[in-house]
Design a protein around this motif. Structure first.
Motif, PDB file in Angstrom:
ATOM      1  N   VAL A  70      42.058  44.940  40.449  1.00  0.00           N
ATOM      2  CA  VAL A  70      40.625  44.872  40.702  1.00  0.00           C
ATOM      3  C   VAL A  70      40.185  45.960  41.662  1.00  0.00           C
ATOM      4  O   VAL A  70      40.966  46.416  42.510  1.00  0.00           O
ATOM      5  CB  VAL A  70      40.198  43.499  41.267  1.00  0.00           C
ATOM      6  CG1 VAL A  70      40.387  42.415  40.228  1.00  0.00           C
ATOM      7  CG2 VAL A  70      40.967  43.154  42.537  1.00  0.00           C
ATOM      8  N   TYR A  78      37.491  37.718  43.780  1.00  0.00           N
ATOM      9  CA  TYR A  78      38.109  38.579  42.782  1.00  0.00           C
ATOM     10  C   TYR A  78      39.308  37.869  42.157  1.00  0.00           C
ATOM     11  O   TYR A  78      39.903  36.980  42.774  1.00  0.00           O
ATOM     12  CB  TYR A  78      38.579  39.889  43.412  1.00  0.00           C
ATOM     13  CG  TYR A  78      37.485  40.717  44.047  1.00  0.00           C
ATOM     14  CD1 TYR A  78      36.885  41.769  43.353  1.00  0.00           C
ATOM     15  CD2 TYR A  78      37.055  40.455  45.347  1.00  0.00           C
ATOM     16  CE1 TYR A  78      35.885  42.539  43.935  1.00  0.00           C
ATOM     17  CE2 TYR A  78      36.056  41.213  45.935  1.00  0.00           C
ATOM     18  CZ  TYR A  78      35.477  42.251  45.228  1.00  0.00           C
ATOM     19  OH  TYR A  78      34.486  43.003  45.798  1.00  0.00           O
ATOM     20  N   ASN A 220      36.300  42.880  37.984  1.00  0.00           N
ATOM     21  CA  ASN A 220      37.676  42.964  37.538  1.00  0.00           C
ATOM     22  C   ASN A 220      37.831  44.180  36.652  1.00  0.00           C
ATOM     23  O   ASN A 220      36.988  44.455  35.812  1.00  0.00           O
ATOM     24  CB  ASN A 220      38.071  41.721  36.737  1.00  0.00           C
ATOM     25  CG  ASN A 220      38.104  40.493  37.623  1.00  0.00           C
ATOM     26  OD1 ASN A 220      38.091  40.616  38.846  1.00  0.00           O
ATOM     27  ND2 ASN A 220      38.144  39.320  37.032  1.00  0.00           N
TER      28      ASN A 220
END
Length: 257
Positions: A70, A78, A220
């Motif tokens: 990410v 995340y 992402n």
């Protein structure tokens, strides 16, 4: 020609491009591991994990290897993951456990002293692993080695990079889940705080372009092989160019007034 409109548009353009230049420079996080059979992904600068053939000892790539690191651009939540097939015929036996399993970042503690990362969940083969939320944020060098290929734009060692350990057979402080936890698909969801504040300070002080103030904090990105380091030079040049155009527009407006 309306002088105020020209000036307003020029200033807005400079601010927009400046924001894009800041956003272009992001931090990264991803999962790294090593198994009992000495197969591994040593760092997030390594795009593919490797194993050794049992018969010849040759370095091989997994038949299944999907990694989703990410980009960290703001405070928020995340999710990073990897998925691979489990090898039964490696040079040193079948894969059956992790020597280490970590969430690694390229965020230097010296640059972000107030940053915090907390683990929301860790799943192995779809099952949530008990104890993972107790993982403690630590620091260790992200060291480039012979298997690194510049993945995530990382081409040099990051000193005291923020890291969270889930399993480390050589370090109890980096072990918070059962050592028997193992599988081919690993997914970690975590929350970052303190990143946006440091980024804002860098921007206001004109000392760097790390991160930005915006974004939803839920970005992402599957790890690409073609990433290269972002020096920020191009962004600065564009901003400077627009500033010159803005100045020219002001001069024209005055002449026509």
């Amino acid at each position: 020609m309306n002088f105020k409109k020209i000036l307003g548009a020029a200033v807005a353009s400079v601010m927009a491009v400046s924001t894009m230049a800041v956003a272009a420079s992001a931090a990264h996080a991803g999962l790294i591991y090593q198994t009992n059979a000495w197969t591994f992904r040593n760092t997030i600068a390594q795009s593919k994990a490797v194993w050794w053939d049992a018969d010849f000892g040759d370095q091989m790539e997994y038949d299944t290897w999907n990694v989703a690191d990410v980009e960290i651009t703001a405070d928020g939540q995340y999710t990073a993951s990897f998925e691979k097939n489990i090898m039964e015929d490696c040079k040193d036996g079948p894969e059956s456990s992790f020597n280490f399993l970590k969430l690694q970042t390229d965020i230097a503690a010296a640059d972000y002293p107030d940053l915090q990362i907390t683990v929301d969940s860790l799943k192995i083969d779809g099952t949530e692993v008990s104890g993972a939320t107790a993982a403690v944020l630590g620091q260790e060098n992200l060291t480039i080695d012979d298997y690194s290929d510049g993945c995530n734009g990382i081409s040099d060692t990051v000193v005291n990079a923020y890291t969270i350990g889930f399993i480390n057979i050589w370090n109890e402080e980096q072990t918070c889940i059962d050592a028997s936890s193992f599988g081919g698909k690993v997914e970690v969801t975590f929350t970052v705080s303190g990143f946006a504040a440091a980024s804002t300070e860098d921007t206001e002080g004109n000392e760097g372009n790390e991160g930005n103030e915006g974004g939803n904090g839920d970005t992402n990105a599957t790890t690409p092989d073609k990433n290269t380091p972002d020096t920020g030079v191009e962004g600065v040049a564009v901003v400077a160019g627009i500033a010159v155009l803005a100045a020219g527009a002001i001069v024209v407006a005055k002449k026509r007034k």
